[in-house]
Design an enzyme around this catalytic site. Structure first.
Site, PDB file in Angstrom:
ATOM      1  N   GLY A 105       0.696  -0.999   0.064  1.00  0.00           N
ATOM      2  CA  GLY A 105      -0.120   0.088   0.305  1.00  0.00           C
ATOM      3  C   GLY A 105       0.756   1.044  -0.094  1.00  0.00           C
TER       4      GLY A 105
ATOM      5  N   LEU B  53      -1.026   7.274   2.211  1.00  0.00           N
ATOM      6  CA  LEU B  53      -0.546   8.032   3.379  1.00  0.00           C
ATOM      7  C   LEU B  53       0.575   7.409   4.259  1.00  0.00           C
ATOM      8  CD1 LEU B  53      -2.273  11.214   4.014  1.00  0.00           C
ATOM      9  CD2 LEU B  53      -0.451  10.956   2.404  1.00  0.00           C
TER      10      LEU B  53
ATOM     11  N   HIS C 266     -20.389   8.055   7.580  1.00  0.00           N
ATOM     12  CA  HIS C 266     -20.165   9.136   7.434  1.00  0.00           C
ATOM     13  C   HIS C 266     -21.530  10.270   7.211  1.00  0.00           C
ATOM     14  CE1 HIS C 266     -18.600  13.454   6.292  1.00  0.00           C
ATOM     15  NE2 HIS C 266     -16.580  12.412   6.020  1.00  0.00           N
TER      16      HIS C 266
ATOM     17  N   ARG D 206     -18.988  12.426  14.283  1.00  0.00           N
ATOM     18  CA  ARG D 206     -20.136  11.706  12.864  1.00  0.00           C
ATOM     19  C   ARG D 206     -20.944  10.620  13.054  1.00  0.00           C
ATOM     20  NH1 ARG D 206     -14.508  10.982   9.061  1.00  0.00           N
ATOM     21  NH2 ARG D 206     -14.254  13.270   8.720  1.00  0.00           N
TER      22      ARG D 206
ATOM     23  N   LEU E 242      -5.726  10.932   8.281  1.00  0.00           N
ATOM     24  CA  LEU E 242      -4.889  11.516   8.027  1.00  0.00           C
ATOM     25  C   LEU E 242      -3.260  11.629   8.538  1.00  0.00           C
ATOM     26  CD1 LEU E 242      -5.685  14.361   5.617  1.00  0.00           C
ATOM     27  CD2 LEU E 242      -5.523  12.075   4.562  1.00  0.00           C
TER      28      LEU E 242
END
Length: 671
Positions: free
Chosen positions: A41, A44, A267, A338, A470
């Site tokens: 992968g 990030l 979400h 959320r 992130l």
């Protein structure tokens, strides 16, 4: 019962990470040249890890199934990245970020990991600025911040509505530097199909070249999984259509425990489903809730008129609008976490107030923000008596500067101008807090096998706060794994290159080939998507935003039936030794069909409501929190880590008890 060892260092919470780094074993630069690391992968987490490990001197082999690391799904994280720098002077700190994250996760995350995440968050921003990431800046040129759900401070750094993409380009540039130096060997269009263990340690992988179909053996002294989450178990999700659980599930079947699969985030801010033939859903960034107000009409006759096209939302007066988040949660309003916002939207739609034809949509309205910004800008321009048109023009310009690409994306998909009419949104599957169990070092229960980013379970508990994905991915890749993996690899400096002509590699390759050949040779009657959609339908209807014992037991039985039918009747077109996306999907859906059952089993065993896991049997019955999720700290303050034993129904549960020494366990309230 096996006791899971989290390997959390002793000592004060604020000192654990520093003291730990001071005492771990290191690998000197000359020895790093002789050690290979595989990274699966290149989002990030994986991209940051590959670049940093190569910079340190290790030989890195990086794999992605896309045509380039720039295609990783991290680009879809639009809204921002959290860091406790207190640039806004509003009282933020490492401890407050730690507290918000643990509270936001409904007290189901590991304290030490979360504090470390908060502690290194500031370093991430410095690193990314040095890489040239174009974060938004205020009038004076300093980095700007905005707020996100579940917090009372502004700590989210952002690059318009493209934060994930810009951060990924930063990591990609760091990777390219190492590729050019020969320290990273990049394997694009390669998919990991199994992990290879030798003497109990992870020593390599079996991969398929997706362009040629060739099966390859790759060895290393350690393997790092950074393959993202498993949201596509629902078929429809905000994830890229290629996002899958195969790497994580393959290592689970080779001994890595899988933790809290039922902790999945729905979400609240997504474009509603438009029909039965849709392949994926589109996320509208949570950052929009900074300025957008969420509402539905107060009266059902207005709802009916809107659905029939007889009334426009802009014709509904303020007194006839129900800003239900502001009404129910006055302290946080539209910026509740959320899970809270998603359940509230579902409740209003289930009650008959959904505003589109399917009854599954609420409004996200920017009228107030446009007016507010317009008046402010007019004053800044010296216009004391601006006209309505001038206010509108100035206000829309500010909204465009902050969210322009998101508004453009919405208009292209829905064919409505969100500057002029409210957006329609509805909850959708987005992020998975559950994942492969890892200890404080980010190592799985298999020695030498690591898991980072969304693929592991470690930092978010039962619910992830916005802009923290992130943060975790880059924290793991840039600042945590490069330390902890060295402690393990210090014992491998004399091992030498790992051979691939061993019985372990041979057996793993044989298993992979047999499965692929089965798919090609099976003379079934239904496509892979036929089974994936059936699985997704069961998952959404019975293991979705609200769960109960009856539906979960039904889901377990139905998923098992779908899986049995899949192995009998799946049809895969094309051949083995070529580019064959149906064959790729077949393997991934086979894994989803096993994970889906374990997911439902995990949700069934956890008879409490917490974060993204809402059990209808476990709600507050009275008091100010009436109707809200009811957590059970007495019986469920643990990580549920499942050991593979064959069928998902045979999985063995291991518990990591969670300790809270620096935070008081209390009811999570946003009112």
């Amino acid at each position: 019962m096996v006791k899971l060892d989290s390997k959390v260092p002793k000592g004060k919470l604020a000192d654990k990470w520093t003291d730990y780094k001071n005492h771990i074993d290191l690998v000197n630069p000359a020895n790093k040249r002789n050690i290979d690391i595989i990274v699966i992968g290149t989002g990030l987490a994986g991209g940051a890890a590959a670049a940093t490990l190569a910079e340190l001197g290790y030989n890195v082999k990086a794999f992605c199934y896309q045509d380039s690391p720039r295609r990783a799904h991290s680009i879809a994280a639009q809204g921002g990245i959290n860091a406790a720098k207190n640039y806004m002077g509003d009282g933020d700190s490492d401890y407050r970020l730690f507290y918000d994250t643990v509270k936001g996760g409904d007290y189901r995350s590991r304290e030490a990991n979360v504090y470390r995440l908060a502690e290194v968050s500031g370093n991430i921003i410095d690193q990314c600025v040095a890489q040239g990431v174009p974060f938004a800046r205020d009038y004076g040129g300093l980095l700007d911040n905005r707020s996100f759900g579940g917090v009372l401070v502004s700590r989210t750094f952002y690059a318009k509505g493209q934060t994930g993409q810009q951060l990924l380009l930063g990591a990609y540039s760091a990777m390219n530097r190492q590729i050019a130096r020969g320290k990273i060997t990049m394997y694009n269009r390669h998919e990991m199909l199994d992990v290879v263990k030798i003497d109990g340690k992870a020593r390599g992988i079996i991969a398929r070249n997706l362009l040629t179909g060739k099966i390859e053996r790759h060895s290393a002294h350690a393997v790092v999984i950074a393959s993202g989450g498993y949201g596509n178990v629902y078929f429809l999700s905000t994830n890229a259509m290629g996002s899958n659980t195969t790497a994580a599930w393959k290592i689970h079947k080779k001994g890595a425990y899988f933790a809290n699969p039922c902790y999945t985030q729905i979400h609240p801010t997504c474009i509603p489903r438009s029909g039965d033939y849709q392949s994926k859903l589109t996320l509208m960034s949570e950052s929009l809730r900074n300025d957008g107000r969420i509402w539905v009409p107060k009266h059902k006759e207005d709802v009916t008129a809107i659905r029939e096209g007889k009334l426009k939302p802009t014709q509904i007066t303020e007194e006839n609008r129900d800003y239900y988040l502001e009404r129910r949660y006055p302290a946080f309003g539209n910026l509740v976490p959320r899970d809270v916002a998603s359940r509230a939207a579902k409740e209003r739609c289930d009650a008959g107030f959904g505003v589109n034809k399917t009854g599954e949509a609420v409004y996200l309205d920017f009228k107030s923000a446009i007016q507010r910004y317009g008046k402010e800008q007019a004053l800044l321009h010296g216009n004391q008596s601006p006209s309505k048109e001038e206010i509108l023009k100035l206000g829309e310009a500010i909204i465009e500067a902050k969210y322009g690409n998101l508004f453009q994306m919405y208009e292209k998909i829905v064919a409505e101008n969100p500057y002029k009419t409210p957006m329609m949104i509805y909850p959708a599957t987005h992020y998975t807090m559950g994942g492969v169990w890892v200890d404080y070092n980010l190592m799985t229960t298999v020695p030498g096998l690591y898991c980072i980013g969304e693929a592991n379970f470690s930092d978010h508990g039962a619910n992830r706060l916005g802009a923290s994905a992130l943060m975790q991915g880059l924290a793991d890749g840039y600042f945590v794994l490069p330390y902890t993996i060295g402690d393990y690899l210090s014992d491998d400096i004399r091992t030498g290159e790992i051979a691939t002509d061993t019985i372990e590699f041979e057996e793993a390759e044989k298993e992979v080939k047999e499965r692929l050949e089965f798919f090609i040779n099976n003379k079934g009657t239904h496509s892979v998507d036929y089974f994936h959609k059936k699985l997704g339908s069961v998952m959404w209807s019975k293991v979705g935003m609200a769960r109960n014992e009856k539906h979960l037991k039904e889901a377990i039985a139905e998923i098992k039936e779908i899986r049995e039918d899949f192995w009998k009747n799946v049809k895969v077109t094309g051949s083995l030794n070529e580019f064959n996306q149906e064959l790729e999907k077949a393997g991934r859906v086979a894994d989803f069909l096993e994970l889906g059952e374990l997911f439902a089993l995990d949700a069934l065993h956890r008879n409490e409501s917490c974060g993204g896991h809402f059990r209808e049997e476990s709600v507050e019955k009275e008091g100010p929190q009436k109707g809200e999720a009811l957590r059970n700290d007495k019986d469920y303050t643990y990580v549920a880590a499942w050991e593979y034993k064959g069928e998902p129904s045979d999985a063995v549960l291991h518990k990591e008890q969670l300790e809270f020494k620096d935070i008081e366990l209390k009811t999570r309230s946003y009112k």
